[in-house]
Design a protein around this motif. Structure first.
Motif, PDB file in Angstrom:
ATOM      1  N   MET A   1       0.854  -1.161   0.000  1.00 33.50           N
ATOM      2  CA  MET A   1       0.000   0.000   0.000  1.00 33.50           C
ATOM      3  C   MET A   1       0.898   1.221   0.000  1.00 33.50           C
ATOM      4  O   MET A   1       1.916   1.261   0.678  1.00 33.50           O
ATOM      5  CB  MET A   1      -0.902   0.000   1.234  1.00 33.50           C
ATOM      6  CG  MET A   1      -1.834   1.196   1.281  1.00 33.50           C
ATOM      7  SD  MET A   1      -2.980   1.170   2.670  1.00 33.50           S
ATOM      8  CE  MET A   1      -3.990  -0.191   2.222  1.00 33.50           C
ATOM      9  N   TYR A   3       0.642   5.506   0.245  1.00 31.17           N
ATOM     10  CA  TYR A   3      -0.152   6.700   0.508  1.00 31.17           C
ATOM     11  C   TYR A   3       0.492   7.873  -0.206  1.00 31.17           C
ATOM     12  O   TYR A   3       1.710   8.023  -0.184  1.00 31.17           O
ATOM     13  CB  TYR A   3      -0.197   7.010   2.008  1.00 31.17           C
ATOM     14  CG  TYR A   3      -0.910   5.982   2.820  1.00 31.17           C
ATOM     15  CD1 TYR A   3      -2.279   6.079   3.041  1.00 31.17           C
ATOM     16  CD2 TYR A   3      -0.223   4.912   3.380  1.00 31.17           C
ATOM     17  CE1 TYR A   3      -2.933   5.128   3.795  1.00 31.17           C
ATOM     18  CE2 TYR A   3      -0.873   3.959   4.133  1.00 31.17           C
ATOM     19  CZ  TYR A   3      -2.229   4.071   4.338  1.00 31.17           C
ATOM     20  OH  TYR A   3      -2.880   3.140   5.073  1.00 31.17           O
ATOM     21  N   VAL A  40      -2.226  -1.522  -3.569  1.00 30.24           N
ATOM     22  CA  VAL A  40      -3.227  -0.528  -3.185  1.00 30.24           C
ATOM     23  C   VAL A  40      -2.596   0.859  -3.166  1.00 30.24           C
ATOM     24  O   VAL A  40      -1.555   1.061  -2.532  1.00 30.24           O
ATOM     25  CB  VAL A  40      -3.823  -0.838  -1.785  1.00 30.24           C
ATOM     26  CG1 VAL A  40      -4.868   0.195  -1.400  1.00 30.24           C
ATOM     27  CG2 VAL A  40      -4.406  -2.237  -1.751  1.00 30.24           C
ATOM     28  N   VAL A  42      -3.504   4.755  -2.087  1.00 33.66           N
ATOM     29  CA  VAL A  42      -4.446   5.577  -1.323  1.00 33.66           C
ATOM     30  C   VAL A  42      -4.055   7.028  -1.531  1.00 33.66           C
ATOM     31  O   VAL A  42      -2.969   7.450  -1.149  1.00 33.66           O
ATOM     32  CB  VAL A  42      -4.422   5.226   0.184  1.00 33.66           C
ATOM     33  CG1 VAL A  42      -5.391   6.108   0.948  1.00 33.66           C
ATOM     34  CG2 VAL A  42      -4.743   3.751   0.389  1.00 33.66           C
ATOM     35  N   LEU A  44      -4.664  10.628  -0.477  1.00 28.80           N
ATOM     36  CA  LEU A  44      -5.240  11.366   0.650  1.00 28.80           C
ATOM     37  C   LEU A  44      -5.706  12.736   0.169  1.00 28.80           C
ATOM     38  O   LEU A  44      -4.948  13.495  -0.418  1.00 28.80           O
ATOM     39  CB  LEU A  44      -4.210  11.507   1.764  1.00 28.80           C
ATOM     40  CG  LEU A  44      -3.626  10.185   2.270  1.00 28.80           C
ATOM     41  CD1 LEU A  44      -2.553  10.443   3.298  1.00 28.80           C
ATOM     42  CD2 LEU A  44      -4.719   9.309   2.835  1.00 28.80           C
ATOM     43  N   ALA A  49     -10.604  10.006   1.087  1.00 30.06           N
ATOM     44  CA  ALA A  49      -9.477   9.369   0.407  1.00 30.06           C
ATOM     45  C   ALA A  49      -9.992   8.639  -0.826  1.00 30.06           C
ATOM     46  O   ALA A  49     -11.111   8.122  -0.831  1.00 30.06           O
ATOM     47  CB  ALA A  49      -8.780   8.390   1.345  1.00 30.06           C
ATOM     48  N   VAL A  51      -9.183   5.407  -3.169  1.00 29.14           N
ATOM     49  CA  VAL A  51      -8.446   4.147  -3.056  1.00 29.14           C
ATOM     50  C   VAL A  51      -8.546   3.388  -4.382  1.00 29.14           C
ATOM     51  O   VAL A  51      -9.642   3.178  -4.896  1.00 29.14           O
ATOM     52  CB  VAL A  51      -9.004   3.285  -1.913  1.00 29.14           C
ATOM     53  CG1 VAL A  51      -8.254   1.969  -1.813  1.00 29.14           C
ATOM     54  CG2 VAL A  51      -8.958   4.046  -0.594  1.00 29.14           C
TER      55      VAL A  51
END
Length: 57
Positions: A1, A3, A40, A42, A44, A49, A51
């Protein structure tokens, strides 16, 4: 993941993010002998968010 806080993501930037996560997944498989089932991203944003998921199942 992964971000990220990028405000705008071009298709080229999105492709680069997927490629980066793919490299991380490959390294995890090789070093820790763990199978990655999904990548994944994400994004922000203020208030919510976004995704995105790429599954390997």
């Amino acid at each position: 993941m992964d971000y990220t806080t990028d405000l705008g993501v071009s298709p080229q930037t999105l492709d680069a993010y997927w490629a980066q996560l793919s490299v991380h997944a490959d390294l995890l498989t090789r070093v820790a002998d763990e199978q990655v089932s999904a990548l994944v991203l994400v994004f922000l944003r203020a208030g919510k968010a976004a995704v995105l998921v790429r599954s390997f199942e």
